[in-house]
Scaffold this active site. Structure first.
Site, PDB file in Angstrom:
ATOM      1  N   ASP A   1       4.299  -3.740   0.173  1.00  0.00           N
ATOM      2  CA  ASP A   1       3.379  -4.456   1.057  1.00  0.00           C
ATOM      3  C   ASP A   1       2.687  -5.544   0.242  1.00  0.00           C
ATOM      4  O   ASP A   1       1.828  -5.249  -0.584  1.00  0.00           O
ATOM      5  CB  ASP A   1       2.332  -3.501   1.634  1.00  0.00           C
ATOM      6  CG  ASP A   1       2.922  -2.477   2.597  1.00  0.00           C
ATOM      7  OD1 ASP A   1       4.025  -1.946   2.313  1.00  0.00           O
ATOM      8  OD2 ASP A   1       2.274  -2.180   3.616  1.00  0.00           O
TER       9      ASP A   1
ATOM     10  N   LYS B   1       2.534  -7.891   8.835  1.00  0.00           N
ATOM     11  CA  LYS B   1       1.448  -6.900   8.846  1.00  0.00           C
ATOM     12  C   LYS B   1       0.116  -7.622   8.956  1.00  0.00           C
ATOM     13  O   LYS B   1      -0.088  -8.665   8.334  1.00  0.00           O
ATOM     14  CB  LYS B   1       1.539  -6.073   7.562  1.00  0.00           C
ATOM     15  CG  LYS B   1       0.423  -5.058   7.341  1.00  0.00           C
ATOM     16  CD  LYS B   1       0.654  -4.308   6.033  1.00  0.00           C
ATOM     17  CE  LYS B   1      -0.542  -3.440   5.664  1.00  0.00           C
ATOM     18  NZ  LYS B   1      -0.365  -2.756   4.362  1.00  0.00           N
TER      19      LYS B   1
ATOM     20  N   LYS C   1       3.701  -4.238  11.662  1.00  0.00           N
ATOM     21  CA  LYS C   1       2.849  -3.163  11.161  1.00  0.00           C
ATOM     22  C   LYS C   1       1.384  -3.511  11.424  1.00  0.00           C
ATOM     23  O   LYS C   1       0.904  -4.577  11.038  1.00  0.00           O
ATOM     24  CB  LYS C   1       3.059  -2.928   9.660  1.00  0.00           C
ATOM     25  CG  LYS C   1       2.121  -1.847   9.085  1.00  0.00           C
ATOM     26  CD  LYS C   1       2.402  -1.559   7.621  1.00  0.00           C
ATOM     27  CE  LYS C   1       1.340  -0.610   7.049  1.00  0.00           C
ATOM     28  NZ  LYS C   1       1.585  -0.271   5.631  1.00  0.00           N
TER      29      LYS C   1
END
Length: 237
Positions: free
Chosen positions: A93, A158, A197
Site C-alpha cells: 500500500d 485506495k 479499497k
C-alpha cells in the site's frame, strides 16, 4: 446471502499506529488469524515478523510504503517496496506524493506509481495506491489519479492512510477517511481491472456493508473484532 467469512476476506487488518510495539503486532496478527481476514497491513520493519506469525494461515502480509505522508523520493519508495517484498510482503500500500498531486504534476505521479507497481509486480506483489482524499479532495484530481493508476496497471486505488489529519479553524486535527461519494467516484473512473479499497473511518458492520455496496472489495480496519462479531450476530457463524 452474506457470510461472515466473505466479509472477513474484505478486511485488511491495520497494524500501523506509530506507538504499536512488537507485542501489539503479535496480538493483532493473532486477531487476523483468528478471524481469517484478507491481510494484515504492517509497518515496513514488521514484515518479516508478521510473515512468521502468519506462516500457517491464509492471511496475506501487506506493507505500507512512503507512509503516511508520501514524501519519500521515487527511488526510496521503489527500494522500500522491493525490500518489503523480499521480506515476505505480497501486498503493498503506497502513498502518492500528495504535494505533486495537488500541483497537478501528473507526469511525476505517473512515474512514481508506475515505478512502484513495476517492482512489486516483478516480485509477485499487488499494489494499492493511497490518494489521501482528505488532502487530495478535488474530484477532478481524484479522477485523474484513477486514470493514471488504470494506465500503469495498479491493482487497487485506495482512499486514505488513516493518518491524513487536517487542521481545522479551531486548531484541532481531524479526518474523514473514506466517503461513499469518493468511493463511487473512484469506481466510476477506474478501469475494470482496478479494484477499490476503502480506508479510514470504517468502524462498523454497517460501514463495511456500505462500502461493499458501492464496489469496494477491500477495506482497511482496526475495528475488525467489533465488525465481525456483529456480523456473526446478524448473519450467523
Amino acid at each position: 446471502m452474506t457470510s461472515v467469512q466473505e466479509l472477513a476476506k474484505m478486511i485488511d487488518h491495520s497494524i500501523l499506529h506509530p506507538t504499536m510495539t512488537d507485542n501489539d503486532l503479535k496480538r493483532e496478527c493473532a486477531v487476523a488469524a483468528q478471524y481469517n481476514v484478507a491481510s494484515v497491513c504492517v509497518k515496513p520493519y514488521a514484515v518479516k515478523q508478521a510473515r512468521q506469525l502468519l506462516e500457517n494461515t491464509d492471511v496475506y502480509v501487506g506493507c505500507v510504503i512512503g507512509f503516511p505522508a508520501g514524501n519519500s523520493a521515487i527511488e526510496v519508495k521503489v527500494f522500500e517496496a522491493e525490500t518489503a517484498c523480499n521480506d515476505g510482503a505480497v501486498e503493498v500500500d503506497m502513498v502518492i506524493n500528495i504535494g505533486k498531486a495537488l500541483q497537478g504534476d501528473w507526469e511525476y505521479i505517473e512515474l512514481e506509481v508506475s515505478s512502484v507497481t513495476k517492482v512489486c509486480h516483478k516480485n509477485g506483489a499487488i499494489v494499492k495506491v493511497i490518494f489521501e482524499t482528505d488532502y487530495v479532495a478535488d474530484k477532478v484530481d481524484i479522477k485523474k489519479l484513477c486514470e493514471i493508476c488504470t494506465k500503469v496497471g495498479a491493482d487497487y486505488v485506495k482512499t486514505s492512510s488513516g493518518f491524513g489529519f487536517v487542521k481545522g479553524a479551531d486548531g484541532r486535527y481531524s479526518y474523514m477517511g473514506a466517503t461513499i461519494e469518493n468511493l463511487k467516484l473512484m469506481r466510476e473512473n477506474s478501469g475494470p481491472n482496478v479494484k477499490i479499497k476503502a480506508a479510514g473511518g470504517v468502524r462498523t458492520l454497517d460501514g463495511l456493508l456500505a462500502v461493499r455496496e458501492v464496489g469496494c472489495t477491500r477495506c482497511g480496519a482496526t475495528a475488525t473484532v467489533a465488525i465481525l462479531e456483529e456480523a456473526k450476530k446478524r448473519f450467523g457463524e
